[in-house]
Design a protein around this motif. Structure first.
Motif, PDB file in Angstrom:
ATOM      1  N   THR A  40       0.750  -1.198  -0.024  1.00 22.90           N
ATOM      2  CA  THR A  40       0.052  -0.056  -0.039  1.00 22.90           C
ATOM      3  C   THR A  40       0.930   1.036   0.194  1.00 22.90           C
ATOM      4  OG1 THR A  40      -1.828  -0.999   1.209  1.00 22.90           O
ATOM      5  CG2 THR A  40      -1.832   1.165   1.077  1.00 22.90           C
ATOM      6  N   ASP A  62      -7.579  -4.187  -2.262  1.00 25.34           N
ATOM      7  CA  ASP A  62      -7.538  -4.811  -1.014  1.00 25.34           C
ATOM      8  C   ASP A  62      -8.839  -4.967  -0.172  1.00 25.34           C
ATOM      9  OD1 ASP A  62      -6.919  -5.841   1.597  1.00 25.34           O
ATOM     10  OD2 ASP A  62      -4.958  -4.911   1.559  1.00 25.34           O
ATOM     11  N   SER A  66      -6.851  -0.257   2.915  1.00 27.47           N
ATOM     12  CA  SER A  66      -6.037   0.781   3.245  1.00 27.47           C
ATOM     13  C   SER A  66      -5.579   1.947   2.493  1.00 27.47           C
ATOM     14  CB  SER A  66      -4.653  -0.133   3.631  1.00 27.47           C
ATOM     15  OG  SER A  66      -4.895  -1.299   4.169  1.00 27.47           O
ATOM     16  N   ASP A 108      -3.654  -1.562  -5.961  1.00 24.48           N
ATOM     17  CA  ASP A 108      -2.923  -2.158  -4.829  1.00 24.48           C
ATOM     18  C   ASP A 108      -3.827  -3.370  -4.755  1.00 24.48           C
ATOM     19  OD1 ASP A 108      -1.769  -2.439  -2.265  1.00 24.48           O
ATOM     20  OD2 ASP A 108      -3.110  -0.961  -1.211  1.00 24.48           O
TER      21      ASP A 108
HETATM   22 MG   LIG Z   1      -1.905  -2.934   1.831  1.00 23.39          MG
END
Ligand SMILES: [Mg+2]
Ligand SMILES: Nc1ncnc2c1ncn2[C@@H]1O[C@H](COP(=O)(O)OP(=O)(O)O)[C@@H](O)[C@H]1O
Length: 229
Positions: A40, A62, A66, A108
């Motif tokens: 991240t 994800d 995050s 990500d």
């Molecule tokens: Mg992460």
């Protein structure tokens, strides 16, 4: 990179010489199926650096969210970087539908999510695999590169390892680099990130791309410039 024939070319030809002023469209997945390193952090630093060059989509694939969390907690988050949480099995189609609106795309991903990583690799060109210089972690990279090779048969994937959280003055990073290149035969960025408190403190801020990720992005853009399409 897992294009086997292009692997050597990328490792050598892609070395950043400090002169390339590439401004290509960059489509990047950040992922490591077996580890939690600095995915991240890498995604946010690279997306904001790319945002300074053109409209950028940062997909938070994800389920923990995050990257989205980072952006929504940053008061002066750049308007050139749009963050969308898509940790869905139709991720590739969703990205395809909006890709024309953006100059750059960064995805990500989460560990242990093969389906999402496969989807992400279908709509991006580069896979950055962040890893700490620990022999145990390095040995677990095979799963990620196997998946990248599988997608590469359908849609080109240029994958390379990024050493992260390197402790200055220790020989672990040197040994890790040797192991990656000589034993595991994997391409690895010349650039790396060090174990710095500034990374921990940068959460909730717009990262400073003049730090190490600026160098990483330039190296990646040099790799992109070498690719024949
Ligand atoms: Mg992460
Ligand atoms: N180079 C670095 N030096 C120190 N801490 C780092 C560095 N890179 C990332 N971190 C920290 O490590 C933790 C995990 O990073 P994160 O990017 O969330 O990893 P992942 O997404 O792979 O789980 C975070 O607290 C982050 O601030």
């Amino acid at each position: 990179m897992c294009r086997i024939d292009a692997l050597t070319a990328c490792r050598h030809g892609g070395t950043y010489d400090g002169t390339t002023e590439a401004r290509q469209a960059m489509k990047i997945t950040i992922g490591n199926l077996k580890g939690g390193t600095a995915k991240t952090t890498s995604a946010v630093y690279l997306a904001t650096a790319l945002g300074a060059q053109g409209r950028t989509l940062l997909v938070d694939a994800d389920p923990q969210g995050s990257a989205l969390d980072w952006s929504t907690n940053t008061a002066d988050w750049p308007t050139s970087v749009t963050v969308i949480p898509w940790s869905t099995r139709d991720l590739a189609r969703r990205v395809k539908d909006v890709a024309a609106d953006y100059a750059h795309i960064v995805i990500d991903t989460a560990p242990q999510h093969d389906v999402i990583m496969r989807q992400a690799l279908l709509v991006t060109d580069h896979l950055i695999v962040p890893v700490t210089p620990s022999p145990m972690e390095l040995r677990r990279l095979a799963a990620t590169f196997d998946l990248a090779a599988e997608v590469d048969a359908i849609s080109a994937v240029y994958a390379r390892v990024l050493l992260c959280k390197v402790r200055s003055g220790t020989k672990t990073a040197v040994e890790a680099r040797e192991m990656l290149v000589n034993d595991l035969d994997l391409p690895v960025f010349d650039a790396q990130t060090h174990l710095w408190e500034s990374y921990l403190l940068s959460w909730g801020t717009v990262p400073d791309d003049a730090l190490e990720y600026g160098k990483i992005l330039k190296e990646l853009q040099a790799v992109e410039a070498e690719i024949e399409r």
